[in-house]
Design a protein around this motif. Structure first.
Motif, PDB file in Angstrom:
ATOM      1  N   UNK A 112     -56.293 -21.181 -41.122  1.00  0.00           N
ATOM      2  CA  UNK A 112     -56.272 -21.379 -42.575  1.00  0.00           C
ATOM      3  C   UNK A 112     -54.938 -21.989 -43.024  1.00  0.00           C
ATOM      4  N   UNK A 113     -53.868 -21.463 -42.428  1.00  0.00           N
ATOM      5  CA  UNK A 113     -52.542 -21.994 -42.768  1.00  0.00           C
ATOM      6  C   UNK A 113     -52.496 -23.499 -42.455  1.00  0.00           C
ATOM      7  N   UNK A 114     -53.000 -23.832 -41.282  1.00  0.00           N
ATOM      8  CA  UNK A 114     -52.968 -25.222 -40.822  1.00  0.00           C
ATOM      9  C   UNK A 114     -53.816 -26.122 -41.729  1.00  0.00           C
ATOM     10  N   UNK A 115     -55.008 -25.600 -42.090  1.00  0.00           N
ATOM     11  CA  UNK A 115     -55.901 -26.371 -42.971  1.00  0.00           C
ATOM     12  C   UNK A 115     -55.253 -26.613 -44.334  1.00  0.00           C
ATOM     13  N   UNK A 116     -54.648 -25.573 -44.858  1.00  0.00           N
ATOM     14  CA  UNK A 116     -54.009 -25.694 -46.168  1.00  0.00           C
ATOM     15  C   UNK A 116     -52.845 -26.678 -46.098  1.00  0.00           C
ATOM     16  N   UNK A 117     -52.069 -26.552 -45.019  1.00  0.00           N
ATOM     17  CA  UNK A 117     -50.880 -27.394 -44.906  1.00  0.00           C
ATOM     18  C   UNK A 117     -51.231 -28.864 -44.732  1.00  0.00           C
TER      19      UNK A 117
END
Lengths: 263, 240
Positions: B230-235
């Motif tokens: 999720x962090x990666x997708x958001x970033x």
């Protein structure tokens, strides 16, 4: 010097092992010139009269005339085949492995070139042996004196392949090389007919043949097989080798980035 | 002189298109760093520069303290690489493939044999050394490539999407192996991937996006409470 020689031995050995695993390639490499020698030459011997030209001191059969040209043909095809394998290696990644070795890139490419030339020379001797079985013989010492000529010519044609491989972006483009490099080089040379024959039909074609490095490779081999030597051909082949090698090194220069791909 | 990997202000262009822009990160010796980025982020371009397949005039890359532009051979000698596309000779055995690589690094005879045996043992493929690569499964081929990259005892190991095309079990096994190499042998590892499940919280994480470093730090700290995916997708706004 030791790491250089260890790498040289390994690269040449790898080329040899790859060749042993590709028996079809060996057969194709032999069948091609043999078809020319035993079918084409037999049919054309009556049509193409040959005068006495150096290095020969007597009338020779057409089969004898085209043997050096067919030796050159083997080296030419082998040089192009190894350039094809370099493009393939680049696509599969094994070229990357070679180029990331901690040795000068020029040396690594030279090792590769020497390996493929050695394979080409083996094919030439196999061809000369079969020709001998069909009574198409050279002077006995000629088989030995031809070796340096074959080595130099093989390196020159291999360097041409190496240079071409650095400029070809995809394997699919290789068919163009066949059409635009191998066939013109072979047919516009003294492999199948002497220069004076070409002169009879067109002096422009004759001049192109005379400038073709492959012509000089064939003549170098022809004279060497006849235990004679041709300084002019030697000079041309050596100069062409230097030019093609320089082109190949330029093509594979990391700063020029021809091996790079977008990622 | 650091035994790790240092990338400082590296910029690279394909003609007018900028593929990497002022990319900088430092990986300390013995650390596992994941280079995470979606497809097209510039990971392969960075690997091309790190392995000197091509060069750039902008920025500086140091491998185990050696500047790759000034001392390329010293830098390459300290580096092991596992490329994204397989680079094994299919018709040769594992041992022959490793022998070829050892020779490219100037190793031969008993010394090469000893190192090959040690690398094969370490990757648990010693019993298959005589098999042709063509007959191996994808996981074993990858292990062979990792074993090969370790023969010359490098300080830094670079792996470019090393688990592509492997099943979950093989991916897990290879990720574990490489983490162990860091922990037990003090190897500095740069592991390029676009798969978030290959990165552990204790790993160093460098997120590359559109040719720039988007985030750089310890994975656990960067992601906080959110799953890494999720962090990666958001970033990045890209599918992980």
């Amino acid at each position: 010097m030791r790491p250089y020689l260890i790498a040289l031995r390994a690269i040449v050995l790898r080329e040899a092992l790859r060749f042993v695993h590709q028996r079809e390639r060996f057969l194709a490499a032999l069948v091609r010139p043999l078809v020319w020698l035993l079918v084409f030459a037999a049919g054309f011997r009556a049509a193409l009269g040959l005068s006495i030209i150096p290095p020969y001191q007597t009338y020779i059969t057409y089969e004898t005339y085209i043997v050096p040209g067919l030796c050159g043909m083997i080296l030419l095809f082998n040089g192009m085949q190894s350039s094809l394998s370099l493009v393939y290696d680049r696509e599969t990644g094994s070229m990357r492995l070679l180029l990331t070795a901690p040795l000068p890139r020029g040396w690594l490419l030279f090792c590769k070139l020497l390996g493929s030339t050695a394979i080409g020379i083996l094919q030439v001797y196999a061809f000369l042996f079969i020709a001998w079985l069909f009574d198409i013989e050279m002077r006995p010492l000629g088989y030995l004196t031809a070796l340096p000529a074959l080595l130099l010519s093989g390196l020159m044609l291999g360097a041409l392949g190496l240079a071409i491989s650095s400029f070809i972006k995809q394997l699919e483009n290789f068919a163009g090389v066949m059409n635009f490099v191998i066939f013109p080089m072979f047919f516009l040379s003294t492999a199948l007919y002497p220069l004076w024959k070409m002169q009879e039909s067109s002096s422009l074609l004759r001049d192109i043949c005379a400038a073709n490095p492959f012509t000089h490779a064939v003549e170098l081999i022809r004279f060497a097989l006849y235990t004679s030597w041709n300084g002019w051909a030697l000079l041309w082949v050596a100069l062409s080798l230097a030019v093609f090698l320089a082109l190949a090194l330029w093509g594979y220069d990391p700063a020029r980035s021809l091996v790079r791909r977008k990622g | 002189m650091s035994e790790g990997l240092r990338v400082a202000d590296v910029t690279f262009r394909y003609g007018a298109k900028t593929a990497l822009e002022e990319v900088s990160f430092d990986i300390a010796p013995g650390r596992f760093a994941a280079l995470l980025g979606p497809n097209g982020a510039g990971k392969s371009t960075l690997f091309g520069l790190l392995t000197r397949l091509f060069t750039t005039a902008e920025g500086r890359i140091e491998v185990a303290g050696h500047d790759i532009a000034r001392a390329p051979r010293a830098a390459l000698a300290r580096m092991g690489v596992v490329f994204q596309s397989p680079t094994l000779d299919q018709d040769l055995t594992i041992r022959q493939n490793l022998g070829y690589f050892a020779a490219l690094h100037g190793l031969s005879g008993a010394e090469a044999r000893g190192r090959i045996d040690a690398a094969l043992d370490r990757l648990a493929i010693a019993e298959r050394a005589g098999e042709r690569v063509r007959d191996l499964n994808g996981g074993h081929k990858r292990r062979t490539e990792i074993a090969r990259a370790l023969i010359h005892a490098p300080s830094v190991l670079l792996l470019d999407e090393a688990t592509v095309g492997l099943d979950a079990a093989s991916r897990q096994a290879i990720t574990d192996h490489v983490h162990r190499l860091c922990a037990e042998d003090g190897l500095t590892v740069l592991w390029a991937t676009h798969l978030t499940d290959e990165v552990r919280d204790s790993d160093r994480l460098v997120v590359l996006h559109r040719g720039r470093v988007l985030a750089d730090g310890e994975c656990g700290a960067l992601r906080g409470d959110a799953p890494l995916k999720d962090y990666f997708l958001t970033a990045t706004g890209a599918p992980a």
